[in-house]
Design an enzyme around this catalytic site. Structure first.
Site, PDB file in Angstrom:
ATOM      1  N   GLU A 279      -5.306   1.443  -0.633  1.00 19.05           N
ATOM      2  CA  GLU A 279      -5.530   0.003  -0.601  1.00 19.05           C
ATOM      3  C   GLU A 279      -5.187  -0.569   0.771  1.00 19.05           C
ATOM      4  OE1 GLU A 279      -3.755  -3.695  -3.118  1.00 19.05           O
ATOM      5  OE2 GLU A 279      -4.783  -2.135  -4.272  1.00 19.05           O
ATOM      6  N   GLU A 282      -8.049   0.227   3.048  1.00 16.25           N
ATOM      7  CA  GLU A 282      -9.173  -0.640   2.681  1.00 16.25           C
ATOM      8  C   GLU A 282      -8.952  -2.051   3.229  1.00 16.25           C
ATOM      9  OE1 GLU A 282     -11.686  -1.763  -1.388  1.00 16.25           O
ATOM     10  OE2 GLU A 282      -9.591  -1.141  -1.548  1.00 16.25           O
ATOM     11  N   CYS A 299      -4.568  -3.477  -9.465  1.00 16.92           N
ATOM     12  CA  CYS A 299      -3.697  -2.607 -10.265  1.00 16.92           C
ATOM     13  C   CYS A 299      -3.560  -3.057 -11.709  1.00 16.92           C
ATOM     14  CB  CYS A 299      -2.302  -2.546  -9.635  1.00 16.92           C
ATOM     15  SG  CYS A 299      -2.289  -1.856  -7.988  1.00 16.92           S
ATOM     16  N   SER A 319     -10.025  -4.959  -4.548  1.00 20.11           N
ATOM     17  CA  SER A 319      -9.873  -3.616  -4.002  1.00 20.11           C
ATOM     18  C   SER A 319     -10.581  -2.626  -4.913  1.00 20.11           C
ATOM     19  CB  SER A 319      -8.394  -3.252  -3.904  1.00 20.11           C
ATOM     20  OG  SER A 319      -8.232  -1.868  -3.660  1.00 20.11           O
ATOM     21  N   LYS A 358      -3.100  -1.458 -20.420  1.00 19.43           N
ATOM     22  CA  LYS A 358      -3.318  -0.097 -19.937  1.00 19.43           C
ATOM     23  C   LYS A 358      -4.000   0.766 -21.002  1.00 19.43           C
ATOM     24  CE  LYS A 358      -1.645  -0.311 -15.775  1.00 19.43           C
ATOM     25  NZ  LYS A 358      -2.511  -0.061 -14.607  1.00 19.43           N
ATOM     26  N   GLU A 361      -7.554  -0.027 -20.457  1.00 23.15           N
ATOM     27  CA  GLU A 361      -7.998   0.572 -19.193  1.00 23.15           C
ATOM     28  C   GLU A 361      -8.277   2.061 -19.355  1.00 23.15           C
ATOM     29  OE1 GLU A 361      -6.511   0.393 -14.602  1.00 23.15           O
ATOM     30  OE2 GLU A 361      -5.036   1.041 -16.083  1.00 23.15           O
ATOM     31  N   GLU A 366     -15.755   4.544 -17.234  1.00 24.95           N
ATOM     32  CA  GLU A 366     -15.811   5.062 -15.868  1.00 24.95           C
ATOM     33  C   GLU A 366     -14.612   5.946 -15.533  1.00 24.95           C
ATOM     34  OE1 GLU A 366     -14.550   0.623 -15.383  1.00 24.95           O
ATOM     35  OE2 GLU A 366     -15.677   1.877 -16.789  1.00 24.95           O
ATOM     36  N   CYS A 501       4.818  -6.550 -14.127  1.00 25.95           N
ATOM     37  CA  CYS A 501       4.894  -5.544 -15.189  1.00 25.95           C
ATOM     38  C   CYS A 501       6.241  -5.531 -15.899  1.00 25.95           C
ATOM     39  CB  CYS A 501       4.605  -4.157 -14.624  1.00 25.95           C
ATOM     40  SG  CYS A 501       3.025  -4.026 -13.757  1.00 25.95           S
TER      41      CYS A 501
END
Length: 663
Positions: A279, A282, A299, A319, A358, A361, A366, A501
């Site tokens: 990141e 990037e 994230c 990102s 999560k 996710e 993908e 978190c």
């Protein structure tokens, strides 16, 4: 000025700016029962459990009553006690009372209050049968049979997260909390953040447990079961075993996982170091070119889904880096297959996360290879505590154990990911090494639990402008300012959960006012005590890059892409012309983005046009919720022709063309 005081149960209590009578009563060490009071969301006053008697006023709800000097308050009169008991008994009469099998058992506020009030029997019979439990979401289970109609979930989803996926339906004794259009939770725009789970006082909203799946994998001798532990878990799990918030229990967690039966135990912070490097590179590339700024962090999966649903025009600014959880899964399975000769399907990666999102996710298509997911199962902090107790482990007596290598080594930059501002600080440490050719160990202006933090950070010859946001309502407000040109930033960190978190939907409920703050402090203390504080200093990260993790392979394992996401899975709604097939078929998107761009006005204009032209009988007019072209709305489909940024003139021209083609 004379000190204002209130008399509460014959105790004189000084008034020092408390925002309501309930806060003042608690200051007097009297714990009034409540279901619907949370200091961070609006006062609702639905449960009526905090009713007290005020001399000269009678019965009032303490949560919504302002304090006045010389008030005389009685919190435990016979009338108040009788009323509270009746309220709880009525709740229990409509409640699924299978408490021994409820995941909330032992932490349920209804249980606690029933015990506090000395309720030994329920005088009222249940009047309704059990309703279906909603298992449609990958992250959250919703059980309407346990709902006490406190409205906490409705308010936190609307006020803190600005998603508003839950609300009340029907009236009186038929009142219930439902998702949009009374659909299952997995088919609506829920971002899976789990903040509704945290505020729910009972078991009506719970994380979707994966415990049995994990036990099954552990007991399968053909499987190699790997655990990764997120940073925020190590400073919160101890709370389930009587420890104070913020106490680091990493060694005990590793020891417990070995006893449970995991084959390898690693640290998600190792993958967070990879995230920082990728990141950071990037960001530096974008900054040098001056394009796709501000760069948003990616994230947090709840934030990513929020952006996909509400800000598809900003997805290019996110990102492309995977989250640390998903980076770990892809790297770990790749390493296990290449270097250990294992079949990918025989490697089971289990994430232990502070987050319910999560779970969603990990199920995103993908993040799988030929149908095999990079991360197989996600356990919340709560679920891990359950597994430890199921195994019969005395957690507080465990001798610490250490992570396995190489995925167990991390720097402090990877650990502070668990707190709001930590991702930005970690990226800045990396950027400082590139822009200023030196080390920058801390950027304290990015720390803290404020919902929005803005900082100007000088690094070398440049000054970067950053924003750190937690809570999606705060994110929405800031992004709207960025879109309008009112604000400009180079980097924006977004966390869905307030404080990051450490306050995730799978974490313990912080009973102490400073509980979340102490967890964050624990992570920064971890950072201070580690040998390395910048991700590029992690020798195992460098070793993996040197051994061929570059170019296309690095992009494949460590990056992803995003796309506009339909907010609600629903059939089209017929606006007019229901029945047989018509000569003219119109479909207009009434999703939020198109609505804001004028689709409602366009629909009204078209209906007037059809009436004027006498075309109502020949036309089928249908509303869809989303055509997934949000940045190009309003969207209208005339027969098979799609019109983007449609005006009335465009629509009428397409209608005339379609009718002419049929003659």
């Amino acid at each position: 000025m004379k000190q204002q005081t209130v008399t509460i149960d014959s105790i004189t209590v000084p008034y020092e700016g408390e925002k309501n009578l309930l806060e003042l009563i608690r200051k007097a060490n009297i714990e009034l029962p409540t279901f619907c009071y949370h200091s961070e969301i609006s006062v609702y006053g639905a449960c009526r459990m905090c009713m007290v008697e005020v001399e000269g006023r009678g019965l009032v709800p303490a949560c919504s009553t302002p304090v006045a000097d010389q008030m005389v308050v009685h919190t435990n009169t016979e009338q108040v006690r009788r009323m509270r008991k009746m309220i709880v008994e009525l709740m229990l009469a409509h409640h699924d009372q299978n408490c021994t099998t409820c995941p909330k058992s032992g932490e349920c506020k209804l249980q606690d209050i029933s015990k506090q009030l000395g309720i030994q029997k329920v005088r009222f019979q249940r009047t309704e049968g059990l309703k279906p439990v909603d298992h449609s979401s990958d992250a959250i289970v919703r059980d309407p049979n346990k709902c006490v109609l406190c409205g906490d979930c409705v308010r936190v989803c609307n006020e803190i997260q600005s998603v508003g996926v839950l609300d009340f339906a029907d009236r009186g004794s038929d009142s219930r909390v439902v998702a949009c259009f009374d659909k299952p939770l997995g088919q609506v725009e829920c971002v899976n953040c789990g903040q509704c789970v945290k505020v729910c006082p009972v078991g009506a909203l719970m994380p979707k447990y994966n415990i049995e799946d994990v036990w099954k994998a552990i007991h399968d001798p053909a499987k190699t079961v790997v655990a990764q532990i997120a940073p925020a878990v190590r400073v919160s799990l101890g709370e389930y075993f009587g420890e104070e918030p913020g106490l680091t229990t990493t060694g005990q967690i590793v020891a417990a996982l070995r006893m449970i039966g995991f084959d390898q135990i690693y640290d998600t912070a190792f993958a967070a170091d990879f995230t920082v490097v990728e990141e950071g590179n990037e960001f530096l590339a974008r900054y040098e070119k001056g394009e796709k700024l501000p760069q948003f962090t990616s994230c947090c999966p709840a934030w990513v889904k929020f952006a996909e649903q509400y800000y598809p025009d900003m997805l290019g600014n996110l990102s492309s880096c995977r989250s640390p959880q998903q980076m770990f899964g892809s790297l770990c399975k790749d390493e296990m297959v290449r270097n250990r000769g294992l079949k990918r399907e025989d490697v089971v990666v289990v994430s232990i996360m502070p987050c319910t999102a999560k779970k969603f996710e990990a199920r995103r298509p993908e993040f799988a290879e030929d149908g095999n997911p990079d991360v197989d199962f996600v356990l919340t902090t709560k679920e891990l505590s359950v597994m430890i107790k199921e195994r019969g482990i005395n957690f507080d007596k465990l001798e610490p154990a250490s992570f396995d290598m190489p995925f167990g080594f991390k720097t402090g930059a990877g650990v502070i990911f668990g707190s709001s501002g930590g991702v930005s600080e970690a990226v800045l440490r990396y950027a400082a090494s590139k822009l200023a050719h030196g080390k920058a160990l801390s950027f304290r202006e990015l720390r803290g639990l404020d919902g929005v933090k803005i900082a100007q950070v000088p690094i070398g010859d440049v000054t970067l402008r950053l924003a750190v946001v937690s809570g999606l309502q705060n994110a929405r407000n800031l992004i709207d300012k960025v879109r309008s040109g009112e604000e400009q930033f180079d980097l924006i960190e977004v966390m869905a959960c307030c404080g990051g978190c450490v306050n995730g939907g799978g974490q313990p409920v912080a009973h102490e006012d400073n509980g979340v703050e102490e967890r964050a402090r624990g992570l920064y203390n971890n950072d201070t005590m580690l040998q390395f504080h910048s991700s590029q200093e992690n020798p195992y990260v460098q070793k993996m890059y040197d051994e061929g993790l570059e170019g296309h392979k690095a992009h494949s394992l460590l990056h992803t892409s995003y796309q506009n996401r339909k907010r609600i899975q629903m059939d089209n709604a017929v606006l007019s012309g229901e029945g047989e097939e018509k000569a003219l078929s119109l479909t207009i998107c009434l999703g939020t983005s198109c609505f804001l761009r004028g689709s409602q006005t366009l629909y009204t204009q078209l209906m007037e046009y059809l009436r004027e032209k006498g075309l109502e009988e020949e036309t089928s007019f249908v509303a869809s919720f989303c055509k997934e072209r949000c940045e190009r709305g309003p969207v209208l489909v005339v027969n098979d022709k799609v019109l983007e940024r449609c005006t009335l003139e465009d629509a009428t021209a397409a209608i005339e063309e379609a009718l002419a083609a049929q003659k």
